[in-house]
Design an enzyme around this catalytic site. Structure first.
Site, PDB file in Angstrom:
ATOM      1  N   ASP A  37       4.255   2.837  22.090  1.00  0.00           N
ATOM      2  CA  ASP A  37       3.668   2.360  23.360  1.00  0.00           C
ATOM      3  C   ASP A  37       2.153   2.166  23.281  1.00  0.00           C
ATOM      4  O   ASP A  37       1.499   1.846  24.266  1.00  0.00           O
ATOM      5  CB  ASP A  37       4.008   3.327  24.503  1.00  0.00           C
ATOM      6  CG  ASP A  37       3.466   4.730  24.256  1.00  0.00           C
ATOM      7  OD1 ASP A  37       2.722   4.919  23.266  1.00  0.00           O
ATOM      8  OD2 ASP A  37       3.782   5.639  25.046  1.00  0.00           O
ATOM      9  N   ARG A  94     -25.851  -2.818  24.997  1.00  0.00           N
ATOM     10  CA  ARG A  94     -26.509  -4.023  25.493  1.00  0.00           C
ATOM     11  C   ARG A  94     -26.413  -4.189  27.004  1.00  0.00           C
ATOM     12  O   ARG A  94     -27.238  -4.847  27.610  1.00  0.00           O
ATOM     13  CB  ARG A  94     -25.958  -5.269  24.768  1.00  0.00           C
ATOM     14  CG  ARG A  94     -26.544  -5.422  23.372  1.00  0.00           C
ATOM     15  CD  ARG A  94     -25.827  -6.474  22.552  1.00  0.00           C
ATOM     16  NE  ARG A  94     -24.490  -6.052  22.198  1.00  0.00           N
ATOM     17  CZ  ARG A  94     -23.637  -6.795  21.516  1.00  0.00           C
ATOM     18  NH1 ARG A  94     -23.976  -7.999  21.148  1.00  0.00           N
ATOM     19  NH2 ARG A  94     -22.443  -6.336  21.215  1.00  0.00           N
ATOM     20  N   HIS A 129     -33.509  -1.616  24.812  1.00  0.00           N
ATOM     21  CA  HIS A 129     -34.392  -2.718  25.157  1.00  0.00           C
ATOM     22  C   HIS A 129     -35.329  -2.300  26.290  1.00  0.00           C
ATOM     23  O   HIS A 129     -36.538  -2.239  26.143  1.00  0.00           O
ATOM     24  CB  HIS A 129     -33.528  -3.918  25.525  1.00  0.00           C
ATOM     25  CG  HIS A 129     -34.283  -5.087  26.046  1.00  0.00           C
ATOM     26  ND1 HIS A 129     -35.492  -5.484  25.521  1.00  0.00           N
ATOM     27  CD2 HIS A 129     -34.003  -5.958  27.042  1.00  0.00           C
ATOM     28  CE1 HIS A 129     -35.929  -6.539  26.178  1.00  0.00           C
ATOM     29  NE2 HIS A 129     -35.050  -6.838  27.098  1.00  0.00           N
ATOM     30  N   LYS A 192     -35.601 -16.187  23.824  1.00  0.00           N
ATOM     31  CA  LYS A 192     -34.194 -16.605  23.983  1.00  0.00           C
ATOM     32  C   LYS A 192     -33.750 -16.413  25.428  1.00  0.00           C
ATOM     33  O   LYS A 192     -34.107 -15.434  26.068  1.00  0.00           O
ATOM     34  CB  LYS A 192     -33.306 -15.762  23.059  1.00  0.00           C
ATOM     35  CG  LYS A 192     -31.816 -16.033  23.185  1.00  0.00           C
ATOM     36  CD  LYS A 192     -31.000 -15.249  22.165  1.00  0.00           C
ATOM     37  CE  LYS A 192     -30.553 -13.913  22.687  1.00  0.00           C
ATOM     38  NZ  LYS A 192     -29.749 -13.151  21.718  1.00  0.00           N
ATOM     39  N   ARG A 194     -30.005 -16.296  27.358  1.00  0.00           N
ATOM     40  CA  ARG A 194     -28.552 -16.348  27.162  1.00  0.00           C
ATOM     41  C   ARG A 194     -27.907 -16.966  28.393  1.00  0.00           C
ATOM     42  O   ARG A 194     -28.176 -16.548  29.513  1.00  0.00           O
ATOM     43  CB  ARG A 194     -28.001 -14.932  26.916  1.00  0.00           C
ATOM     44  CG  ARG A 194     -26.509 -14.925  26.637  1.00  0.00           C
ATOM     45  CD  ARG A 194     -26.035 -13.584  26.137  1.00  0.00           C
ATOM     46  NE  ARG A 194     -26.412 -13.322  24.755  1.00  0.00           N
ATOM     47  CZ  ARG A 194     -25.805 -13.853  23.694  1.00  0.00           C
ATOM     48  NH1 ARG A 194     -24.804 -14.706  23.851  1.00  0.00           N
ATOM     49  NH2 ARG A 194     -26.180 -13.544  22.471  1.00  0.00           N
ATOM     50  N   ASP A 218     -32.231  -9.354  12.912  1.00  0.00           N
ATOM     51  CA  ASP A 218     -31.784  -8.866  14.226  1.00  0.00           C
ATOM     52  C   ASP A 218     -31.048  -7.550  14.040  1.00  0.00           C
ATOM     53  O   ASP A 218     -30.651  -7.203  12.926  1.00  0.00           O
ATOM     54  CB  ASP A 218     -30.879  -9.903  14.906  1.00  0.00           C
ATOM     55  CG  ASP A 218     -31.003  -9.866  16.438  1.00  0.00           C
ATOM     56  OD1 ASP A 218     -31.619  -8.916  16.965  1.00  0.00           O
ATOM     57  OD2 ASP A 218     -30.483 -10.782  17.103  1.00  0.00           O
TER      58      ASP A 218
END
Ligand code: R5P
Length: 294
Positions: A37, A94, A129, A192, A194, A218
């Site tokens: 399962d 993120r 960040h 950048k 997104r 990166d």
């Protein structure tokens, strides 16, 4: 480190072996059974020493989060007094703010779950960040953020003469700066935006790219769209070559093809996540960190 053991899952046996050897630690595999399962059952060594280090890189994280929940709690039941997580790749970093009302701030939620399970965490280049320190996100007593950037810088130095390191977005500035400082390379970062999982727009920095051997650096490559888009722009602006170096080689779906089509030459990564692009090993750095936590 005799009163300690490194536990690992079968799919990370190779990395576990390198870490155990470098750290001089005993190691054992966590056996895993999947029921029809979909539920999973884990079996740990029946007796454990006081210190248990659990290796689990959290790419494809959803099931692994259940695994580490089961493993950490079981380790304590089996005698471990200190349970540490070695997650070379730390997932869910993120999503660090609610961009729209109602969105889960996964970074905070996963971070506090990990802190409830482990006494310490060692990871590489966590995607911090808008947050300064790892222990703000994962509030354990010892949170160690190592970086793959100097390792990648050493590799780049061996491969290219006078490279130019470029970060594809502002978040990459920290890794680009670390790698550039390690070897005295020139560097710059792009801007950048997104627009979706597979759509980004990028603006190159206003520098002379003519004839330069560029390496895009990166922390993580996922769909590869960020790197591909940046590579196309760099080549169009006169770069002689574009290679790629990342700490975390997620490279999902057609990422590698898209990057190659964009004109990227070499793709290099650390072995935080096992991938054909792995070119530098993290085991010695991890071993040192484990010794400092003992
Ligand atoms: C985000 O800021 C990260 O540093 C990477 O640039 C991003 O995750 C790459 O994603 P993708 O490969 O899907 O463009």
């Amino acid at each position: 480190m005799s009163d300690s053991i490194l536990l690992y899952f079968g799919d990370e046996a190779a990395l576990a072996g390198r870490i155990a050897k470098a750290a001089g630690m005993a190691s054992a595999v966590v056996a895993r059974h999947r029921f029809p399962d979909g539920e999973i059952k884990l079996s740990l060594p029946a007796r454990l020493p006081a210190r248990v280090v659990l290796l689990r890189s959290l790419n494809d994280p959803n099931e692994k989060i259940v695994e580490i929940l089961l493993a950490a709690r079981t380790a304590r039941e089996l005698g471990a007094l200190k349970v540490e997580l070695l997650a070379p790749y730390l997932a869910y970093m993120r999503q660090d703010v609610a961009f729209e009302p109602g969105e889960a701030v996964s970074q905070r939620i996963v971070g506090s779950l990990l802190a409830s399970l482990f006494d310490a965490l060692v990871t590489f280049d966590p995607h911090l960040h808008r947050v300064g320190r790892l222990d703000e996100v994962v509030p354990v007593s010892r949170a160690v953020a190592l970086s793959g950037a100097p390792l990648l810088a050493d590799l780049i130095a061996a491969k290219l003469e006078n490279p130019l390191l470029i970060g594809p977005d502002s978040e990459s500035r920290q890794w680009v700066a670390t790698a550039a400082a390690a070897r005295g390379f020139d560097s710059a970062v792009c801007t950048k935006v997104r627009h979706g999982d597979h759509e980004v727009s990028i603006e190159l920095p206003p520098i002379d790219l003519n004839g330069r051997n560029v390496v895009l650096i990166d922390d993580v490559a996922s769909t590869g769209r960020t790197l591909a888009h940046a590579a196309r722009l760099l080549l169009a602006r006169g770069a002689a070559s574009v290679d790629v170096a990342v700490t975390h080689a997620l490279f999902v779906g057609d990422a590698l093809e898209v990057i190659a089509e964009a004109g990227v030459g070499q793709v290099w990564s650390t072995d935080c996540i096992a991938h054909p692009s792995n070119a530098v090993g993290i085991a010695p750095l991890l071993a040192e960190a484990l010794r400092s936590l003992a």
